[in-house]
Design a protein around this motif. Sequence first.
Motif, PDB file in Angstrom:
ATOM      1  N   MET A   1     -49.454 -92.127 -19.681  1.00 24.28           N
ATOM      2  CA  MET A   1     -49.336 -91.034 -20.641  1.00 24.28           C
ATOM      3  C   MET A   1     -48.141 -91.235 -21.570  1.00 24.28           C
ATOM      4  O   MET A   1     -48.094 -90.718 -22.671  1.00 24.28           O
ATOM      5  N   ASP A   4     -49.163 -92.637 -24.933  1.00 20.32           N
ATOM      6  CA  ASP A   4     -50.336 -92.014 -25.535  1.00 20.32           C
ATOM      7  C   ASP A   4     -49.862 -91.101 -26.664  1.00 20.32           C
ATOM      8  O   ASP A   4     -49.421 -89.980 -26.439  1.00 20.32           O
ATOM      9  N   CYS A   7     -51.342 -87.415 -27.055  1.00 19.04           N
ATOM     10  CA  CYS A   7     -50.811 -86.464 -26.074  1.00 19.04           C
ATOM     11  C   CYS A   7     -49.355 -86.119 -26.366  1.00 19.04           C
ATOM     12  O   CYS A   7     -48.942 -84.953 -26.256  1.00 19.04           O
ATOM     13  N   ALA A  35     -53.755 -90.317 -32.869  1.00 24.26           N
ATOM     14  CA  ALA A  35     -54.729 -91.181 -32.191  1.00 24.26           C
ATOM     15  C   ALA A  35     -55.077 -92.390 -33.056  1.00 24.26           C
ATOM     16  O   ALA A  35     -55.195 -93.518 -32.554  1.00 24.26           O
ATOM     17  N   ASP A  38     -52.175 -94.760 -32.923  1.00 25.16           N
ATOM     18  CA  ASP A  38     -52.182 -95.410 -31.606  1.00 25.16           C
ATOM     19  C   ASP A  38     -53.166 -96.579 -31.596  1.00 25.16           C
ATOM     20  O   ASP A  38     -52.846 -97.690 -31.143  1.00 25.16           O
ATOM     21  N   ARG A  42     -52.495-100.669 -31.237  1.00 18.77           N
ATOM     22  CA  ARG A  42     -53.163-101.484 -30.212  1.00 18.77           C
ATOM     23  C   ARG A  42     -53.990-102.618 -30.824  1.00 18.77           C
ATOM     24  O   ARG A  42     -54.587-103.406 -30.098  1.00 18.77           O
ATOM     25  N   THR A  60     -61.093 -98.556 -24.583  1.00 18.28           N
ATOM     26  CA  THR A  60     -59.643 -98.594 -24.377  1.00 18.28           C
ATOM     27  C   THR A  60     -59.254 -98.110 -22.990  1.00 18.28           C
ATOM     28  O   THR A  60     -58.151 -98.378 -22.520  1.00 18.28           O
ATOM     29  N   ASP A  62     -59.092 -94.923 -22.486  1.00 22.69           N
ATOM     30  CA  ASP A  62     -58.625 -93.577 -22.801  1.00 22.69           C
ATOM     31  C   ASP A  62     -59.780 -92.854 -23.487  1.00 22.69           C
ATOM     32  O   ASP A  62     -60.186 -93.239 -24.590  1.00 22.69           O
ATOM     33  N   LEU A  65     -59.103 -91.748 -27.168  1.00 22.69           N
ATOM     34  CA  LEU A  65     -59.076 -92.859 -28.121  1.00 22.69           C
ATOM     35  C   LEU A  65     -60.467 -93.466 -28.301  1.00 22.69           C
ATOM     36  O   LEU A  65     -60.838 -93.857 -29.418  1.00 22.69           O
ATOM     37  N   ASP A  66     -61.219 -93.539 -27.232  1.00 25.49           N
ATOM     38  CA  ASP A  66     -62.575 -94.104 -27.345  1.00 25.49           C
ATOM     39  C   ASP A  66     -63.448 -93.256 -28.261  1.00 25.49           C
ATOM     40  O   ASP A  66     -64.268 -93.784 -29.023  1.00 25.49           O
ATOM     41  N   VAL A  93     -57.685 -83.708 -25.903  1.00 26.25           N
ATOM     42  CA  VAL A  93     -56.278 -83.976 -25.559  1.00 26.25           C
ATOM     43  C   VAL A  93     -55.769 -82.904 -24.604  1.00 26.25           C
ATOM     44  O   VAL A  93     -55.096 -83.207 -23.606  1.00 26.25           O
ATOM     45  N   ARG A  96     -57.177 -83.523 -21.237  1.00 23.53           N
ATOM     46  CA  ARG A  96     -56.563 -84.690 -20.589  1.00 23.53           C
ATOM     47  C   ARG A  96     -55.179 -84.336 -20.034  1.00 23.53           C
ATOM     48  O   ARG A  96     -54.812 -84.747 -18.933  1.00 23.53           O
TER      49      ARG A  96
END
Length: 212
Positions: A1, A4, A7, A35, A38, A42, A60, A62, A65-66, A93, A96
């Motif tokens: 986390m 992330d 989040c 997101a 992020d 990546r 990913t 996550d 993110l997916d 989010v 999660r």
Amino acid sequence: MNDDLACLMYLLAHDDAAEGPYDRSRTELLVRAAALIDLALRGRLGETGGTVTVSGTEPTGDPVLDGVLRDATAGHGWKHLMRRHRKRTLTEVEDRLAAAGLLTVQTPPTRFGTRRLTVADRAVPAALHARVSAVLHGDGPVQEIPTADAALLALAAAGGIRSVVSRQDQNLFRARIDACTGSLAALAPGLEKAVRTLPMTMIAAQGGMGGS
């Protein structure tokens, strides 16, 4: 986390008194933008001619993110993707964070109510605020700041999260905030531009424009 961004952005935007985000419609865009950043960090999102491109097909790991990654396969621009399905992303989010034990969710008694969300451990957002504050008030070169931290500051300033960047800070540290925002151009020029224009995007969204 810890890494992330979506989040982390949510935790920065959370308001204890409101039992949820300081401004839900603004936070939807901020979380969605986080997101996208992020995914760019990546190496999963890039840019060609102003259009967002996707690299790789593997998930990913996550779910938040997916979901954003799937939305990006249609070949839109950054600004469009920040607006697209932003309500869904914010709810994902929150779910999660709740599953991770960082948020406590109180479901409304009727379907017309709004659920109340409280942070389970205040030390987590406090440490995050201190982390972003160190970026804002630091005197080291912005180039040496992790891009993720620079992005969190840039988004908090663009979203007007006054618990993170006060009006006085916004004026006093305008150049540093601008440099942190500019650092996003290394990921994608269009991404930097989309973050710079977030204040106008938020005004349009609150006026009923910009999708769901």
